[in-house]
Design an enzyme around this catalytic site. Structure first.
Site: not given
Length: 660
Positions: A68-69, A71, A182
């Site tokens: 999803m992303g 970093v 998670d």
């Protein structure tokens, strides 16, 4: 939409690094439904150039990436502060965008010292982002790797200390109604150096949801796999296994503690499909199999967290922490220990279908004869319970969730009985066709047959005191036992010469059974609620009694006992002898209440004092030499039927939780 990355234009943003929930890496395109791509929060090994930084920031390097992303380590201008900057990978996807917003809101709302703090956010750009604290020590997963790249598990004391900090942050999230979903070592960050265990923070709330929040639930397609399969509970791997609640995070905490102790996830495999299959069907490998130095009690706590059925896990993070308190105080946790007996039962359960087929074949060859039930070996000395024979039974359907009675069923397992009782249901442990299996004997076995008239129940012909176990652990502290039985007046002759057991014919209920090894002897301690239809010398007037027992088993010799009566009362003679009587015992940690025919006969509220009396009487025996330590009285021990110098027909035996 581009099938590879869901971009509106296939030429606009085509990336070969999209990870799918099945674990596939496909430059040609996805191998699973496109809506599942952002649920696999794992890293891709591909090296890509850094993207253009947002205004006011300088990107230094990539810290990690998931479905999803992404970093990045960034420097904030002009302050020069280093921060972790998280980009939304697919801003054009509505569900991904909403999850990104949900993660940001969860982090902002929590404000807990062990949850990563947010510095700033910007959702006005085409690629939204927010910035967080930068963990200078990396993740807990990085710290668990040795210099050679292999696993580097922690000492049990360090592992418990870490999981306490993580659990505190998760409990704070639960208090806000937020489920993380998670939890794993890579989502626990170190802020004080590679092994600064006292400065931990939980990160990555990208899959978090609010309990009973319809908007959050709509972000998950019911057939999706959520989280990292090696650390995710069955209900997250496949929603067919039930709804997700706070106990999903209890599983995640157990999986993280498992990794801290063993250096690996509870389930691993070459593909995510193989891992998912293990999560749904296989028990995790024992912690002590990989690290024998891990205490048995700590392993029990881990395995309780990793139970397949949420009802068998700790009901909350608070309960989990309370059991860790017991462990660190040197007390036995509520989690069942993986003793030899329990391992054997798990082994038999895993092979129940093959064993059931073999048992059916043996039954067909011996049909027409019930036979005598046999005793079992002593096994481990620290189990503290009588040991039933391993009777493999097939899996039955789940019990109803609404409070009601569960009729007698020979195939009910201990776990299913416990779940029913916790749901407020009454369970019949003995019914029309015999006792629920598995069953076992305490002290002596005795012949068991069906009634001659073809009626319900079982006929037990006992001599020196026989305890038939029907349930090893009720799983609840307060309950009512109801037994319908008949003491047949065909009392056998007195026991063998030299027997020290009082020759009073009794039948009834046995509870609180404790069996331990002292020196080279086996000691039994328990309480019985019994009736005697005729006196010791053939008198017509009988009695009811609530009695403590302490019995020493001598190899190849008769049993000996030290009995401390709590109370006796006259028993009204049956108009038709013999006829059935209904006995009830209310059991709580504080007291016992014995009823007959709905009327209270005897009450005892000094359970621990009488338990001490048993211990003192047993220690006075020179054969034991003061080696008996019974511990505290507990209602969480085996219950069953007591037969002494009698023939008895037991028609039914049930257990139900007491109203709160």
């Amino acid at each position: 939409m581009c099938s590879a990355c869901l971009a509106p234009d296939a030429s606009a943003r085509t990336s070969p690094n999209v990870l799918f929930a099945s674990g596939g890496f496909s430059p040609e395109g996805p191998t699973t439904p496109a809506h599942a791509f952002f649920f696999a929060a794992q890293s891709a090994p591909a090296v890509r150039p850094l993207p253009a930084p947002p205004p006011g920031f300088e990107l230094l390097r990539r810290l990690g990436e998931g479905g999803m992303g992404d970093v990045y380590l960034a420097r904030e201008c002009p302050s020069g502060r280093e921060v972790a900057l998280k980009f939304l990978k697919h801003p054009e996807h509505y569900v991904a965008h909403q999850r990104f917003v949900a993660e940001l809101r969860a982090l902002v709302e929590l404000e807990h010292p062990n949850v990563v703090r947010v510095h700033a956010s910007d959702f006005m750009r085409s690629t939204p982002f927010f910035t967080m604290e930068h963990a200078t020590g990396g993740s807990l997963s990085d710290a668990l790797e040795s210099d050679e790249g292999g696993p580097n598990p922690l000492a049990p004391k360090d592992a418990v200390g870490i999981i306490r900090v993580v659990a505190g942050a998760v409990a704070a999230a639960h208090a806000k109604g937020i489920i993380h979903r998670d939890l794993k070592p890579s989502n626990v960050l170190l802020f004080g150096g590679p092994r600064a265990w006292d400065k931990l923070k939980v990160a990555d709330f990208g899959l978090a949801r609010r309990l009973n929040a319809e908007d959050d639930e709509n972000l998950t397609v019911t057939t999706d796999t959520i989280g990292t399969p090696g650390y995710a509970p069955p209900e997250q791997v496949s929603r067919a296994n039930g709804d997700i609640d706070f106990r999903a995070d209890v599983y995640g905490l157990g999986a993280t503690l498992y990794h801290l102790l063993t250096g690996r996830a509870p389930f691993t495999g070459p593909t995510q499909a193989s891992v998912i299959e293990q999560v749904l069907a296989d028990p995790p490998e024992r912690v002590r199999k990989r690290r024998p130095e891990v205490p048995l009690r700590l392993e029990a706590i881990v395995l309780k967290c990793l139970a397949k059925d949420p009802a068998d896990r700790y009901e909350s993070v608070t309960s989990f922490l309370a059991d860790l308190d017991r462990y660190e105080a040197g007390l036995r946790p509520k989690a069942p220990l993986m003793t030899r007996r329990r391992r054997a039962r798990c082994w038999a359960n895993d092979r129940r279908h093959a064993l059931a087929a073999a048992a059916a074949l043996m039954f067909l060859t011996s049909i027409g004869s019930v036979g005598a039930m046999r005793g079992v070996g002593l096994g481990s000395a620290d189990a503290g319970v009588i040991r039933p024979p391993l009777v493999p039974v097939p899996k039955v359907a789940d019990l109803p969730a609404t409070p009601s009675a569960v009729n007698f069923c020979p195939e009910l397992t201990d776990e299913e009985v416990t779940r029913a009782l916790r749901n407020g249901q009454r369970v019949e442990l003995l019914g029309r066709t015999g006792p629920r299996t598995p069953i076992g004997w305490g002290l002596n076995p005795c012949p068991v047959t069906l009634p001659e008239e073809g009626g319900n129940g079982l006929v037990l012909k006992g001599r020196e005191g026989c305890a038939l176990q029907l349930l090893a652990d009720p799983g609840i502290d307060s309950y009512r036992i109801r037994a319908e039985l008949r003491q047949d007046l065909r009392t056998p002759p007195v026991g063998p010469v030299g027997s020290r057991m009082p020759q009073v014919p009794r039948v009834g209920i046995v509870l609180g059974y404790r069996r331990i090894k002292a020196k080279d002897r086996i000691v039994n301690a328990f309480v019985t609620a019994t009736i005697c239809e005729s006196g010791q010398n053939g008198q017509e007037a009988g009695e009811a009694a609530l009695t403590d027992h302490g019995v020493i088993e001598y190899p190849l010799q008769p049993s000996s006992s030290a009995i401390h009566p709590k109370g006796r009362c006259p028993l009204t003679a049956n108009e038709k002898a013999p006829s059935a009587r209904v006995l009830e015992v209310d059991v709580t940690p504080q007291k016992l209440v014995f009823r007959h025919g709905g009327q209270e006969l005897i009450q005892s509220a000094q359970l621990q004092e009488h338990w001490v009396c048993i211990e003192q009487a047993l220690n006075a025996n020179p054969q034991l030499g003061g080696q008996v330590h019974l511990g505290e009285w507990s209602s969480r021990r085996p219950v069953g039927i007591w037969v002494q110098e009698s023939w008895a027909t037991v028609l039914s035996f049930s257990i139900e939780p007491l109203p709160k």
